[in-house]
Design an enzyme around this catalytic site. Structure first.
Site, PDB file in Angstrom:
ATOM      1  N   MET A   1      -8.243   9.044   8.765  1.00 52.48           N
ATOM      2  CA  MET A   1      -8.740   9.507   7.457  1.00 52.48           C
ATOM      3  C   MET A   1      -9.677  10.709   7.590  1.00 52.48           C
ATOM      4  O   MET A   1     -10.663  10.802   6.868  1.00 52.48           O
ATOM      5  CB  MET A   1      -9.481   8.361   6.744  1.00 52.48           C
ATOM      6  CG  MET A   1      -8.580   7.228   6.339  1.00 52.48           C
ATOM      7  SD  MET A   1      -9.491   5.790   5.733  1.00 52.48           S
ATOM      8  CE  MET A   1      -9.967   4.991   7.249  1.00 52.48           C
TER       9      MET A   1
ATOM     10  N   ASP B   1       0.825  -1.209   0.000  1.00 51.13           N
ATOM     11  CA  ASP B   1       0.000   0.000   0.000  1.00 51.13           C
ATOM     12  C   ASP B   1       0.857   1.255   0.000  1.00 51.13           C
ATOM     13  O   ASP B   1       2.034   1.220   0.337  1.00 51.13           O
ATOM     14  CB  ASP B   1      -0.890   0.025   1.248  1.00 51.13           C
ATOM     15  CG  ASP B   1      -2.113  -0.864   1.083  1.00 51.13           C
ATOM     16  OD1 ASP B   1      -2.330  -1.360  -0.026  1.00 51.13           O
ATOM     17  OD2 ASP B   1      -2.834  -1.047   2.077  1.00 51.13           O
TER      18      ASP B   1
ATOM     19  N   LYS C   1      -3.553   3.314  -2.614  1.00 52.49           N
ATOM     20  CA  LYS C   1      -4.697   4.162  -2.909  1.00 52.49           C
ATOM     21  C   LYS C   1      -4.454   5.512  -2.286  1.00 52.49           C
ATOM     22  O   LYS C   1      -4.289   5.600  -1.079  1.00 52.49           O
ATOM     23  CB  LYS C   1      -5.967   3.573  -2.307  1.00 52.49           C
ATOM     24  CG  LYS C   1      -6.386   2.287  -2.957  1.00 52.49           C
ATOM     25  CD  LYS C   1      -7.625   1.766  -2.273  1.00 52.49           C
ATOM     26  CE  LYS C   1      -7.575   0.266  -2.224  1.00 52.49           C
ATOM     27  NZ  LYS C   1      -8.106  -0.302  -1.010  1.00 52.49           N
TER      28      LYS C   1
HETATM   29  C1  SAM Z   1      -6.684   3.441   5.340  1.00 49.18           C
HETATM   30  S1  SAM Z   1      -6.279   3.979   6.958  1.00 49.18           S
HETATM   31  C2  SAM Z   1      -5.150   2.708   7.412  1.00 49.18           C
HETATM   32  C3  SAM Z   1      -4.943   2.588   8.888  1.00 49.18           C
HETATM   33  C4  SAM Z   1      -3.920   1.531   9.257  1.00 49.18           C
HETATM   34  N1  SAM Z   1      -4.406   0.229   8.927  1.00 49.18           N
HETATM   35  C5  SAM Z   1      -3.511   1.611  10.721  1.00 49.18           C
HETATM   36  O1  SAM Z   1      -3.787   0.650  11.461  1.00 49.18           O
HETATM   37  O2  SAM Z   1      -2.915   2.608  11.114  1.00 49.18           O
HETATM   38  C6  SAM Z   1      -5.209   5.350   6.605  1.00 49.18           C
HETATM   39  C7  SAM Z   1      -5.236   6.393   7.707  1.00 49.18           C
HETATM   40  O3  SAM Z   1      -4.472   5.958   8.838  1.00 49.18           O
HETATM   41  C8  SAM Z   1      -3.862   7.061   9.460  1.00 49.18           C
HETATM   42  N2  SAM Z   1      -2.419   6.881   9.407  1.00 49.18           N
HETATM   43  C9  SAM Z   1      -1.758   5.785   8.992  1.00 49.18           C
HETATM   44  N3  SAM Z   1      -0.429   5.938   9.136  1.00 49.18           N
HETATM   45  C10 SAM Z   1      -0.245   7.170   9.673  1.00 49.18           C
HETATM   46  C11 SAM Z   1       0.901   7.919  10.066  1.00 49.18           C
HETATM   47  N4  SAM Z   1       2.138   7.442   9.938  1.00 49.18           N
HETATM   48  N5  SAM Z   1       0.708   9.165  10.565  1.00 49.18           N
HETATM   49  C12 SAM Z   1      -0.531   9.672  10.713  1.00 49.18           C
HETATM   50  N6  SAM Z   1      -1.641   9.008  10.359  1.00 49.18           N
HETATM   51  C13 SAM Z   1      -1.514   7.773   9.853  1.00 49.18           C
HETATM   52  C14 SAM Z   1      -4.307   8.307   8.687  1.00 49.18           C
HETATM   53  O4  SAM Z   1      -5.478   8.811   9.309  1.00 49.18           O
HETATM   54  C15 SAM Z   1      -4.621   7.704   7.334  1.00 49.18           C
HETATM   55  O5  SAM Z   1      -5.504   8.526   6.590  1.00 49.18           O
END
Ligand code: SAM
Length: 261
Positions: free
Chosen positions: A171, A35, A57
């Site tokens: 998100m 991803d 995505k």
């Molecule tokens: C599709 S979701 C995936 C979440 C992921 N599976 C998790 O457990 O963190 C994507 C969202 O996770 C958050 N996110 C993931 N990695 C991040 C990071 N390093 N810093 C800030 N937000 C993060 C943001 O809100 C982003 O829009």
């Protein structure tokens, strides 16, 4: 011989936050399907012989539709490969990991999960802001701030506007105005502290500490772009309390871009 799929959580970005199991599974991969949120440093840990297939995505830009991703996983496993399906954070938190696993199971392909550190935990350890804290938050709620095109956010505002729990919004950057308005309309004070963190645990990490009635404006003025995580609640007030010990927590040079709380 049919191969298998490892559904691996790669954590929030810092390669040191991968688990030992994730690292071992990645080292066995013939194919890595990854991803957008998987950091380049983590991808570089793939075997030299592995084929890398990006299926990331971006918001409002679905480069590879989910059906197609499912089919890639099935095709690669049926070709006899060990497939590492690398996802940001944890595959079972807003990660569609269970959808992919169900599809693979319907096609008789073996799946093994590997948990990852979700963004909320990465943010907590990077900033020293706890998700629960005696006297400030008795629990934590994770919600998505994403909405389907042209639809209102489908959130239970009354349940979320609880001043005694921490609310973590994944998100949410595009809809933070609607989210903060909804929470205030259901009783959460405008002075509730809010923290927004972009790219947490990576060298590009940026932090914003604000309050509920200013978070939309501050987020836009600071130019924060996804991935951004919002932490809303009294625990954010501990960010400033921990200022002196922050240097010992930080792994990278980081920037505090505003501090209104
Ligand atoms: C599709 S979701 C995936 C979440 C992921 N599976 C998790 O457990 O963190 C994507 C969202 O996770 C958050 N996110 C993931 N990695 C991040 C990071 N390093 N810093 C800030 N937000 C993060 C943001 O809100 C982003 O829009």
């Amino acid at each position: 011989m049919t191969g298998k799929v490892y559904l691996i959580g790669a954590g929030p970005g810092d390669p040191e936050l991968m688990t030992l199991r994730a690292t071992r599974m990645l080292s066995e991969a013939d194919v890595v399907v990854y991803d957008r949120l998987v950091s380049p440093e983590i991808l570089a840990m793939s075997p030299d012989t592995a084929r890398l297939i990006p299926v990331g995505k971006a918001p409002n830009c679905h480069t590879v539709p989910q059906d197609r991703i499912n089919q890639i996983l099935v095709d690669e496993a049926r070709a006899g490969n060990v497939v590492a399906r690398l996802k940001g954070g944890d595959p079972l938190i807003f990660g569609r990991g269970s959808e992919e696993a169900a599809y693979l199971a319907r096609h008789d392909i073996g799946v093994t999960y590997c948990p990852g550190i979700t963004a909320a935990q990465g943010v907590a350890s990077a900033t020293g802001v706890p998700l629960t804290h005696r006297g400030l938050a008795t629990g934590v709620q994770y919600v998505t701030g994403h909405r389907q095109a042209d639809k209102a956010l489908d959130l239970d505002w009354a349940r979320l506007a609880n001043p005694d729990t921490t609310l973590v919004v994944y998100m949410g950057v595009a809809n933070i105005g609607e989210i903060s308005t909804g929470l205030m309309a259901h009783g959460l004070g405008g002075d509730t502290p809010v923290m927004a963190i972009a790219r947490a645990t990576t060298p590009q990490e940026r932090r914003l500490v604000s309050r509920l009635d200013r978070i939309e404006r501050d987020t836009h003025e600071a130019g924060l772009h996804a991935p951004v995580l919002f932490v809303i609640g009294k625990v954010v007030s501990l960010y400033t309390d921990f200022a002196l010990s922050r240097a010992s927590i930080d792994l990278f040079q980081r920037e505090v871009i505003a501090a209104h709380a």
